[in-house]
Design an enzyme around this catalytic site. Sequence first.
Site, PDB file in Angstrom:
ATOM      1  CB  SER A 104       4.414  10.054  11.168  1.00  0.00           C
ATOM      2  OG  SER A 104       3.220   9.385  11.523  1.00  0.00           O
TER       3      SER A 104
ATOM      4  CB  CYS B  92      13.373   9.472   8.082  1.00  0.00           C
ATOM      5  SG  CYS B  92      14.087   8.141   7.171  1.00  0.00           S
TER       6      CYS B  92
ATOM      7  CE  LYS C  28      -1.596   3.008   2.252  1.00  0.00           C
ATOM      8  NZ  LYS C  28      -1.294   4.439   1.936  1.00  0.00           N
TER       9      LYS C  28
ATOM     10  CD  GLU D 208      13.922   2.833   9.775  1.00  0.00           C
ATOM     11  OE1 GLU D 208      14.405   3.721  10.501  1.00  0.00           O
ATOM     12  OE2 GLU D 208      14.186   1.631   9.891  1.00  0.00           O
TER      13      GLU D 208
ATOM     14  CD  GLU E 248      10.683  13.285  11.021  1.00  0.00           C
ATOM     15  OE1 GLU E 248       9.606  12.727  11.262  1.00  0.00           O
ATOM     16  OE2 GLU E 248      11.634  12.728  10.422  1.00  0.00           O
TER      17      GLU E 248
END
Length: 497
Positions: free
Chosen positions: A229, A284, A175, A250, A385
């Site tokens: 996220s 990231c 997906k 991750e 972040e």
Amino acid sequence: MAKTFKNFIGGAWVAPATGQHIENRNPADPADLIGRFPDSGRVDVEAAVRSARRGFEVWSRTPAPARGDVLRRVGDLLTARKDAIAAAATREMGKVLAETRGDVQEGIDTAYYAATEGRRLFGHTVPSELRSKWAMSYRRPIGIAGLITPFNFPLAIPTWKMFPALLCGNAVIIKPSEDVPHTTHLLVEILLEAGLPPEVVQLVHGRGATAGKALVEHPGVPVVSFTGSTATGSFIGETCGRMHKRLSLEMGGKNAMIVMDDADLDLALDGVLWGAFGTTGQRCTATSRLLLHRKVHDRFLRRLVEAANALRLGDGLDGKTDVGPLIHEAARQKVERYVRIGLEQGAELLCGGRRGTGARLGKGWFYRPTVFAGVKPSHRIAREEIFGPVLSVIRISGFEEAVRINNGVRYGLSSALYTRNVNLAFEGMQRLDNGITYINAPTIGAEAHLPFGGVKQTGNGHREGGWEVYDFYSETKVCYVDYSGTLQRAQIDNYRG
Ligand code: UN1
């Protein structure tokens, strides 16, 4: 009229059961409609799982070297279509062509690495504690892997998950992010062309909250891998924990580059520009904190601001562009929110801090490379972040302080240390609390054949890439063969004392 794309389920391209679609638009110019992609739901995921079960029966019995051969052909096809895929990825994701070409190359590297792993996939043969007894382990496929991928590496991240999962003999359901569905569509076409049995791969387009959630919650999907996220990762982790699923996460980063007073400043300048503003800061691994030694602070900062101001914003398809747009309006609003927070908390805005404007930039989701100085480690822009082109500069007085600040956030993906002192470099490799530390190179650019991942709330202990990911996608089985012809009892007959 833009094309309406389909899912790949049950060995065929099919429309979603929901009848709904999501528009995919170019972030550099949202008037450019790339296509409509399925907005799939639970029924589509259920069909994908039923088909993947059949795919698994065939594929799990295919010898691993033969599975590797398919992935080698995938690598060949990706190589032949590198430029076309890069152009499609730039059109839907925004980053410059040099970077999407690198993104495709990461997929090619991952394919060839997987191909060789097909002839390795080692288990262990170890001496038994008993006579005339053989003991060994080997790797078995697990079942159906549910893979959920983000927008920032439209080609590479799907390959990081799909290729090792496939090589290990699993069927996969992917997906992809609804922001970059076209690149995964092209990838699935290549897998089929390379000879992957059709039901081994299922492509289900849609949103995380519907299609992604249905995939994670399906009891027929025992392995889940997610990049995205930390908030979404927590939700997925709860579900997978409750259902006893194997899960690789991750997630976020707040990566620091440390520049010591003995550093090569030209090198560090090139590094920070690439680390902070490459991919418009949407990695990231992006450099989002710069820890500058006080002895070089002012000098370095002057040059940095000058260079950041000179970066050319524009459409990633234009060869003159350095920095492309953000992925969508919501991403830009998040950046704007953090710039306001930075100012409110007392940081000093040295450049950027505003949208791209004018006839060319006004159309897309552009935001100027932004540098804040005078940032305190406690400021939110130094801890959270942002996922955009915003760099927070913190003045440091020495290495100990740098280590403390680097380690003082909830994330732990990558770090970079610029120094010419070899002792300090090794100290850094040992004490910087991250999954990856670079010496004299920026925080981005991990290579496909090494394990990739972070500590603390960046991940959950697994790694992608390299040799370690093959452990994640396979089950270790141990076999004992007793050829003594007698009952030998482990732990008893060999220790009679
Ligand atoms: C990511 O940002 O999610 O090390 C992955 C890098 C790339 C991968 C980044 N090879 O920056």
